[in-house]
Design an enzyme around this catalytic site. Structure first.
Site: not given
Length: 365
Positions: A323, A357
């Site tokens: 992330c 992401e």
């Protein structure tokens, strides 16, 4: 939050810019062509948090816009699921005239699902009494005529569940229904439809795998459940107690019989694998019996510590979901000395923000 940036007409342009940044930022590692998985341009977030403003008899949700440097009233919220947007209006209309429910209320959190369940958490700067419970129960009953809803009250050192503090999400992954218990105030993937794409990508990336899988940072078993089909056995670690409980629940409701969850940190597990220390939590688990050729990691934003990186380098294949591109890039400085990137993906979990992401599959050189 930059509310002005949330314009569906600009969705493709902002995604193209993320693709450019990620491709250029990782060019030094010579990855294959970037696979890009888009989000819905609106109503993609299954979670939302709003502050509550009191102004005389009025009461409304607001967010703080960093660009405007001001609070912005939110009657609706474009990123939030249609279910959240629907209940927002009904809830605030119930709260405004109700002194017990609105008194010192400062925040409302929503956790929704594609399967229709929604959890509402009301946060207060006061202790909640019996009258609050009576009014909250009546509120739930009224809202239940329109919504499959549960309500939680929170105050300092106090939490009241009227029924339960979780929802159960059902998603379809490669045509198969998977069920996930998602607990209030615990991490869940915010963009459910992109999460499905992530699971399908991870399944595809590991479909030719042999032996067992080791997973670090497994959370509620989001990837664990989906990936179990590709391996003989899965050994997964997670430190947060609520997440471990949810993972065990999810293993059971999905009838998965080849997964072992261990409650411990990635750092401690690295020590256990290196036989630096022994742990009572590992009693009865024969780590040497596992034949893990593949390791899956989905670490927090801070990335992976040095000792765990050394552990990871011992595996033939590394599937890494990140992330935070900056910490992924930093970790790849180490991992690229022994492994090469064979799959590279961008998942637009967070449209209209700078967050990206990403996923890489690394295989030993």
């Amino acid at each position: 939050m930059n509310l002005a940036a949330m314009d569906p007409s600009n969705y493709d342009a902002q995604l193209a810019e993320k693709k450019r940044k990620l491709s250029e930022g990782f060019a030094e590692f010579a990855p294959p062509e970037l696979e890009v998985f888009a989000s819905e341009p609106a109503h993609y977030r299954m979670r939302a948090e709003f502050r509550v403003w009191h102004e005389g008899d009025d009461l409304y949700y607001y967010m703080f816009d960093k660009v405007l440097d001001a609070k912005v009233r939110c009657e609706q919220y474009l990123p939030a699921s249609t279910l959240i947007n629907a209940i927002m209006t009904s809830l605030v209309e119930e709260l405004r005239p109700n002194h017990s429910l609105r008194h010192r209320l400062f925040q409302v959190d929503f956790l929704s699902t594609l399967s229709g369940e929604i959890l509402v958490s009301l946060l207060y700067h006061r202790q909640l009494d019996e009258q609050w419970q009576v009014e909250a129960a009546a509120l739930k009953q009224r809202l239940s005529s329109q919504f499959n809803v549960n309500i939680i009250g929170r105050a300092r050192k106090q939490k009241i569940d009227l029924d339960k503090d979780f929802v159960v999400e059902t998603i379809k992954v490669n045509g198969q229904d998977l069920h996930y218990k998602q607990i209030e105030n615990s991490f869940t993937q915010p963009n459910a439809k992109v999460s499905i794409k992530m699971l399908e990508w991870a399944i595809d990336a590991t479909k030719q795998s042999q032996g067992d899988l080791l997973e670090l940072y497994c959370g509620n078993g989001n990837f664990t459940i989906a990936l179990a089909q590709n391996f003989n056995r899965v050994l997964a670690t997670e430190l947060a107690k609520p997440s471990v409980g949810a993972a065990q629940y999810n293993i059971a409701i999905n009838n998965v019989d080849n997964v072992q969850i261990i409650r411990m940190s990635a750092e401690d597990f690295s020590d256990a694998m290196a036989k630096k220390r022994s742990f009572r939590r590992l009693e009865g688990i024969d780590l040497d019996s596992y034949n893990c050729n593949t390791i899956f990691v989905d670490p927090p934003r801070a990335g992976i510590d040095d000792e765990t990186l050394k552990l990871i380098q011992g595996y033939e294949r590394i599937l890494y979901i990140s992330c935070n591109p900056e910490t992924l890039k930093d970790n790849l400085q180490t991992l690229s000395s022994s492994h090469k990137i064979t799959r590279f993906a961008l998942f637009d979990q967070f449209p209209y923000t700078h967050h990206m992401e990403s996923g890489v599959l690394l295989e030993r050189k």
